[in-house]
Design a protein around this motif. Sequence first.
Motif, mmCIF file in Angstrom:
data_model
loop_
_atom_site.group_PDB
_atom_site.id
_atom_site.type_symbol
_atom_site.label_atom_id
_atom_site.label_comp_id
_atom_site.label_asym_id
_atom_site.label_seq_id
_atom_site.Cartn_x
_atom_site.Cartn_y
_atom_site.Cartn_z
ATOM 1 N N ARG A 40 89.825 43.589 38.334
ATOM 2 C CA ARG A 40 90.373 44.772 37.657
ATOM 3 C C ARG A 40 91.720 45.182 38.267
ATOM 4 N NH1 ARG A 40 89.805 50.426 38.050
ATOM 5 N NH2 ARG A 40 88.483 50.289 39.911
ATOM 6 N N VAL A 41 91.796 45.164 39.599
ATOM 7 C CA VAL A 41 93.050 45.529 40.265
ATOM 8 C C VAL A 41 94.137 44.499 39.954
ATOM 9 C CG1 VAL A 41 94.165 45.999 42.479
ATOM 10 C CG2 VAL A 41 91.800 46.727 42.095
ATOM 11 N N GLN A 42 93.759 43.218 39.955
ATOM 12 C CA GLN A 42 94.708 42.160 39.605
ATOM 13 C C GLN A 42 95.284 42.400 38.211
ATOM 14 O OE1 GLN A 42 94.382 37.367 39.737
ATOM 15 N NE2 GLN A 42 93.144 38.312 38.160
ATOM 16 N N ASP A 43 94.430 42.791 37.268
ATOM 17 C CA ASP A 43 94.884 43.030 35.895
ATOM 18 C C ASP A 43 95.849 44.210 35.825
ATOM 19 O OD1 ASP A 43 93.334 40.936 35.046
ATOM 20 O OD2 ASP A 43 91.689 42.177 34.301
ATOM 21 N N ILE A 82 102.383 42.032 44.509
ATOM 22 C CA ILE A 82 100.998 42.303 44.888
ATOM 23 C C ILE A 82 100.215 40.994 44.936
ATOM 24 C CG2 ILE A 82 98.948 43.671 44.407
ATOM 25 C CD1 ILE A 82 101.510 45.302 44.864
ATOM 26 N N VAL A 83 99.593 40.720 46.088
ATOM 27 C CA VAL A 83 98.850 39.471 46.314
ATOM 28 C C VAL A 83 97.453 39.817 46.841
ATOM 29 C CG1 VAL A 83 98.836 37.339 47.691
ATOM 30 C CG2 VAL A 83 100.977 38.190 46.750
ATOM 31 N N PHE A 84 96.507 38.892 46.637
ATOM 32 C CA PHE A 84 95.129 39.098 47.073
ATOM 33 C C PHE A 84 94.674 37.899 47.917
ATOM 34 C CE2 PHE A 84 95.950 41.123 43.065
ATOM 35 C CZ PHE A 84 95.443 42.401 43.219
ATOM 36 N N LEU A 85 94.006 38.197 49.041
ATOM 37 C CA LEU A 85 93.457 37.153 49.912
ATOM 38 C C LEU A 85 91.967 37.398 50.092
ATOM 39 C CD1 LEU A 85 96.073 36.991 52.856
ATOM 40 C CD2 LEU A 85 96.130 35.777 50.663
ATOM 41 N N SER A 86 91.138 36.466 49.627
ATOM 42 C CA SER A 86 89.686 36.550 49.807
ATOM 43 C C SER A 86 89.245 35.434 50.749
ATOM 44 C CB SER A 86 88.970 36.427 48.451
ATOM 45 O OG SER A 86 89.231 37.549 47.635
ATOM 46 N N HIS A 87 88.673 35.821 51.889
ATOM 47 C CA HIS A 87 88.297 34.864 52.938
ATOM 48 C C HIS A 87 86.788 34.648 52.909
ATOM 49 C CE1 HIS A 87 91.794 37.282 54.194
ATOM 50 N NE2 HIS A 87 92.197 36.245 54.899
ATOM 51 N N TYR A 117 86.222 34.624 38.199
ATOM 52 C CA TYR A 117 86.809 35.963 38.291
ATOM 53 C C TYR A 117 88.266 36.004 37.820
ATOM 54 C CZ TYR A 117 82.485 37.343 40.440
ATOM 55 O OH TYR A 117 81.150 37.608 40.648
ATOM 56 N N GLU A 118 88.655 34.966 37.098
ATOM 57 C CA GLU A 118 89.953 34.910 36.410
ATOM 58 C C GLU A 118 91.126 35.147 37.362
ATOM 59 O OE1 GLU A 118 89.555 37.733 33.229
ATOM 60 O OE2 GLU A 118 88.224 36.433 32.075
#
Length: 236
Positions: free
Chosen positions: A114-117, A125-130, A149-150
């Motif tokens: 949702r935040v990415q959209d 804005i970038v996202f890192l999931s570890h 999760y697109e």
Amino acid sequence: MTATRKAGILLATLLVPALLYLFLRFGTQNHYVLPRYLPKIDSAKGEPLMGKVKLADGREIVDTIYNHIPPFKLIDQDGKTVDQSVVKDKIYVADFFFTRCGTICPKISSQLTRVQDIFVNNPDIVFLSHTVDPEHDRPEQLKAYARKYEAIQGRWYFLTGSKTEIYDLAMHGYYLPAVDKGVREGKPDETFIHSQKLVLVDKQGIVRGFYDGTDKEDVDRMVLEIRVLLDIYGKE
């Protein structure tokens, strides 16, 4: 009450909020205050460490010195080596998860979608999931999870690699718990302990917020504070 007087009251009721908005928007200057987290501690005094800090405009001031997220080198969902260069001059959100998690991880990942959209048109804005389960979560598992999760390529990275490095990054970089209980029987959710927090990191690598990734309202607060950071950087 005469019709003229009623019309005057109605006009005033409509005009006052509009005039107040115009005054606040154009007649004043907004000052946003977004806290910084994780100051370095002076071991001798037990107090936040102070020192010279360089501002974006080149000036130096004496201020609290904060921890920066340390350098890293991990593998993404495409099997490519990823390091801190992917977040250079970026605002980013970090979290810890694993693909076999059936409890909090789907909620967190859905909120990140949702935040990415919301920021889909902003490359800052970038996202890192570890993953905290790197022995299982190799690139092919992360790739399938990213599709679910697109995740947008080049904007949302799902990271695996050395368990030692990932757990050290969680605990000593983001100050979040990450524990492998060593249980090999039963559900994977009973094996790995990790935080449900999302971490907002600014362009200097300093933590600016912690949020409950399973709570929509708290994630909405993060969205607002991302906008605040964008506004701050836009004015520098």
